[in-house]
Scaffold this active site. Structure first.
Site, PDB file in Angstrom:
ATOM      1  N   CYS A 104     109.589  65.540   3.242  1.00 15.20           N
ATOM      2  CA  CYS A 104     108.955  66.704   3.864  1.00 15.20           C
ATOM      3  C   CYS A 104     109.052  67.863   2.890  1.00 15.20           C
ATOM      4  O   CYS A 104     110.137  68.123   2.350  1.00 15.20           O
ATOM      5  CB  CYS A 104     109.667  67.057   5.175  1.00 15.20           C
ATOM      6  SG  CYS A 104     109.141  68.605   5.938  1.00 15.20           S
ATOM      7  N   VAL A 105     107.942  68.587   2.671  1.00 17.09           N
ATOM      8  CA  VAL A 105     107.985  69.699   1.719  1.00 17.09           C
ATOM      9  C   VAL A 105     108.672  70.931   2.288  1.00 17.09           C
ATOM     10  O   VAL A 105     108.943  71.880   1.541  1.00 17.09           O
ATOM     11  CB  VAL A 105     106.568  70.083   1.232  1.00 17.09           C
ATOM     12  CG1 VAL A 105     105.967  68.976   0.401  1.00 17.09           C
ATOM     13  CG2 VAL A 105     105.665  70.458   2.399  1.00 17.09           C
ATOM     14  N   CYS A 109     101.426  69.484   2.846  1.00 14.65           N
ATOM     15  CA  CYS A 109     102.036  69.127   4.132  1.00 14.65           C
ATOM     16  C   CYS A 109     101.940  67.625   4.284  1.00 14.65           C
ATOM     17  O   CYS A 109     100.872  67.090   4.588  1.00 14.65           O
ATOM     18  CB  CYS A 109     101.380  69.835   5.303  1.00 14.65           C
ATOM     19  SG  CYS A 109     102.310  69.598   6.854  1.00 14.65           S
ATOM     20  N   TYR A 155     111.509  65.132  11.058  1.00 14.39           N
ATOM     21  CA  TYR A 155     110.570  65.117  12.160  1.00 14.39           C
ATOM     22  C   TYR A 155     111.158  64.569  13.453  1.00 14.39           C
ATOM     23  O   TYR A 155     112.175  63.869  13.457  1.00 14.39           O
ATOM     24  CB  TYR A 155     109.334  64.286  11.779  1.00 14.39           C
ATOM     25  CG  TYR A 155     108.820  64.559  10.399  1.00 14.39           C
ATOM     26  CD1 TYR A 155     108.394  65.831  10.037  1.00 14.39           C
ATOM     27  CD2 TYR A 155     108.770  63.551   9.434  1.00 14.39           C
ATOM     28  CE1 TYR A 155     107.926  66.088   8.753  1.00 14.39           C
ATOM     29  CE2 TYR A 155     108.304  63.802   8.162  1.00 14.39           C
ATOM     30  CZ  TYR A 155     107.882  65.074   7.828  1.00 14.39           C
ATOM     31  OH  TYR A 155     107.437  65.315   6.558  1.00 14.39           O
ATOM     32  N   VAL A 188     103.450  65.320   6.424  1.00 12.37           N
ATOM     33  CA  VAL A 188     103.295  64.683   7.732  1.00 12.37           C
ATOM     34  C   VAL A 188     101.925  64.971   8.334  1.00 12.37           C
ATOM     35  O   VAL A 188     101.386  64.140   9.075  1.00 12.37           O
ATOM     36  CB  VAL A 188     104.427  65.113   8.691  1.00 12.37           C
ATOM     37  CG1 VAL A 188     104.296  66.576   9.105  1.00 12.37           C
ATOM     38  CG2 VAL A 188     104.478  64.207   9.920  1.00 12.37           C
ATOM     39  N   ASN A 190     109.024  74.130  12.861  1.00 10.69           N
ATOM     40  CA  ASN A 190     108.897  74.053  11.408  1.00 10.69           C
ATOM     41  C   ASN A 190     109.702  75.132  10.695  1.00 10.69           C
ATOM     42  O   ASN A 190     110.185  74.919   9.580  1.00 10.69           O
ATOM     43  CB  ASN A 190     107.425  74.144  10.991  1.00 10.69           C
ATOM     44  CG  ASN A 190     107.190  73.590   9.599  1.00 10.69           C
ATOM     45  OD1 ASN A 190     107.705  72.523   9.245  1.00 10.69           O
ATOM     46  ND2 ASN A 190     106.421  74.311   8.798  1.00 10.69           N
TER      47      ASN A 190
END
Length: 262
Positions: free
Chosen positions: A194-195, A76, A133, A78, A163
């Site tokens: 971002c994953v 993760c 985000y 962020v 998410n």
């Protein structure tokens, strides 16, 4: 052909990294992999939920240590970068210490640290970013990278706070956001910082269209996992990061000690 167990610590609402990283590593020519996950509860990408999620990390590390994994990905980006400058190093040191207490010499990678290290390995110092985000968190990601010596020349935040919804962002929207960036001064584009935001089919396409190296959180994670395992970081159709040019440099000359194979 060698076989390696990959542990993945993921937010409970994440469905993308467990798809994209295995898809990447399945293309590797000289090794096979199995994937073993542990989840931290998180639904909304907010500062409060990210802090609460990170507090669950110790349990997840213990669970994956029980599985005897050869490498571990803290997946993760962020959640780590939003906690402040250099946070990926502190988190990785704590996880490494926890694994050492269990007597497990696993290679350790965080998505946050992987992006920093992949950019350093490619010598890309001016980058553009596409992020899902909300703007305040996106600004913290930018600040984290800039504190690592990366000049973020342009960026866009798609402002998706849920998410689960991040995992459903269409590729067309991600590529459209990338096309809208000013890439005139960029050495590289991070098409998904971002994953959870899907982008794997876009990496090679965007690289060909936009004319500069294109990375994602997933390709950076795969690159650093392979290096941590002492394997050539070469995967076809995954962008120049994994095309073999970067991987031709000897491991110890590029990677910090925490990412070198045991």
């Amino acid at each position: 052909m060698s076989h390696h167990r990959i542990g993945m610590i993921v937010p409970s609402s994440n469905v993308t990294v467990e798809t994209e990283v295995p898809a990447l590593l399945a293309r590797h020519a000289s090794a096979t992999f199995s994937f073993h996950g542990s989840r931290m509860r998180m639904h909304t990408v907010s500062p409060e939920e990210l802090v609460a999620m990170n507090a669950q990390r110790g349990r997840c590390v213990d669970e994956l240590a029980d599985a005897g994994v050869d490498a571990l990905l803290y997946a993760c980006l962020v959640a780590v970068m939003a906690q402040g400058t250099g946070e990926h190093r502190r988190v990785e040191a704590e996880v490494a210490a926890q694994l050492a207490e269990r007597g497990l010499p696993a290679g350790l990678v965080s998505s946050a640290g992987a992006l920093v290290d992949a950019l350093a390995a490619t010598a890309a110092r001016r980058v553009a970013l596409v992020m899902p985000y909300l703007r305040p968190l996106a600004e913290q990601v930018v600040a984290h990278l800039e504190a690592e010596g990366v000049d973020v020349v342009d960026w866009v935040a798609l402002e998706v706070g849920d998410n689960a919804e991040v995992g459903c962002i269409p590729n067309e929207r991600v590529l459209g956001a990338a096309r809208g960036l000013d890439l005139s001064r960029a050495d590289a584009l991070v098409i998904s910082c971002c994953v959870q935001m899907p982008s794997l089919p876009l990496v090679a396409v965007a690289e060909a269209e936009l004319g500069l190296p294109v990375l994602s959180a997933a390709t950076a994670g795969a690159f650093c996992l392979l290096r941590a395992l002492g394997l050539p970081p070469e995967i076809p159709d995954a962008g120049s990061l994994l095309a073999g040019g970067v991987g031709s440099v000897r491991h110890a000359e590029v990677l910090p000690p925490r990412l070198r194979a045991p």
